[in-house]
Design a protein around this motif. Sequence first.
Motif: not given
Length: 416
Positions: A233-261
């Motif tokens: 349960d502790a492992l699942l909770e931590r990996v879920s928090v990590l996945s949400l953080d990475l999803m947030s990073l992707s949401t915040e930066t995907h447009y700008r990185m795609s536009a840069t390319a």
Amino acid sequence: MRLDEHPLRRQVVGEMHLRRWPAIHAPTRILQVLRLVSPEERAGQRAMLENLPIGGRLNQSDNPRHAEGELGPGISFVWEQHSEACGITLFMHEPHADPAQALAWIERFPGQAIRATRIHVVENQAQARDLLPQMGFVGSDLVSCMIGVSGVRLWSDFRIGAEGLGIALVSANGAAPADLARLLQRFQELGNYRNLALMGLPMAQAYWPRLDAAEATLRELAADVANPDTTDDALLERVSVLSLDLMSLSTETHYRMSATAAYAQLVEERLAGLMPRAIPGHPSLEDFTQRRLLPAIRTTQAYSRRLEDLTQRAAHFTSLLRTRVETRIENQNGRLLRSMERSSSLQLRLQQLVEGLSVVALSYYGISLIGYMLKAAEHRFEHFPAAEIMGVMVPLVVVGMWMGLHRMKARVLGEH
């Protein structure tokens, strides 16, 4: 002819005629400001076009993304709308044209300037050499090269001057006005797309530590998987928090990185179209662009690849952890089923034992009842063989009781 036109026909045809500059005759001064605008500010840009300075005139255009007109004697302008920016360019064709009113009008446009430049176009290199000392170029950063096939020469240090403008000096060297306009427009687009592409670099640098933290968390999770004290349960909770953080990073930066390319690809196309040729003693436009832009683009690409890799690793870790939990649950279910099987087997044996005891008890009572009857007959009739009859009845009663119980059991089980 009467044609059933597609609603987008005139728009797509108009796209082929967008962003064309008027022919440029040397000497000319060109001032361009590129602003990032929000959707709300776009209406303000259009309002400024409808509120020209005194003496200004807006030419009719069917395309809402392009406009041109005059702002007074010897001054014309072109306005363009891009996907996330709007640019306005002034052309001062006459040396003594007063741009004060036009500049005040440009300053009122909404949006934040991402690039602002002034280009001095002269007829030949002799005039350009006379103007060079007045440009204020930094000698160590001065870029100079030939562009196009018509022998146009360019000078610039690509720095922001005291007025907040980048300065460039161009020698027409006999180039046709239309060719010169296409070259300078392509040169400006190169700079605009370069600045828009570079906007992804600060974001990649700012978010890079969060990728470091995510990677460290993944390493810790991989180590904790082997630790028996760490619960699933502790492992699942931590990996879920990590996945949400990475999803947030992707949401915040995907447009700008795609536009840069996308902008980087446009920069390469404009640079190829300018066909810069190096001049001994000076770095060329191609050298400057590749030396400054390519490392930034590679950094943003590395950021995007690393973010994607971390996201996939987190998803893979989550999948493995879920498989581990499911396997553990299946093992627990197996042990529970085996325990239930042993319990059922024990209950069956106890039931069989109870059935046997029940047969004995019922048989005992049945024989007792028969015994009472036989004893009564023995008192009534002399020489009545009560004991012999009871001895014969014992096995018959036991067998009868056993068969009766099994018949009743089969009937009950058959009903359910």
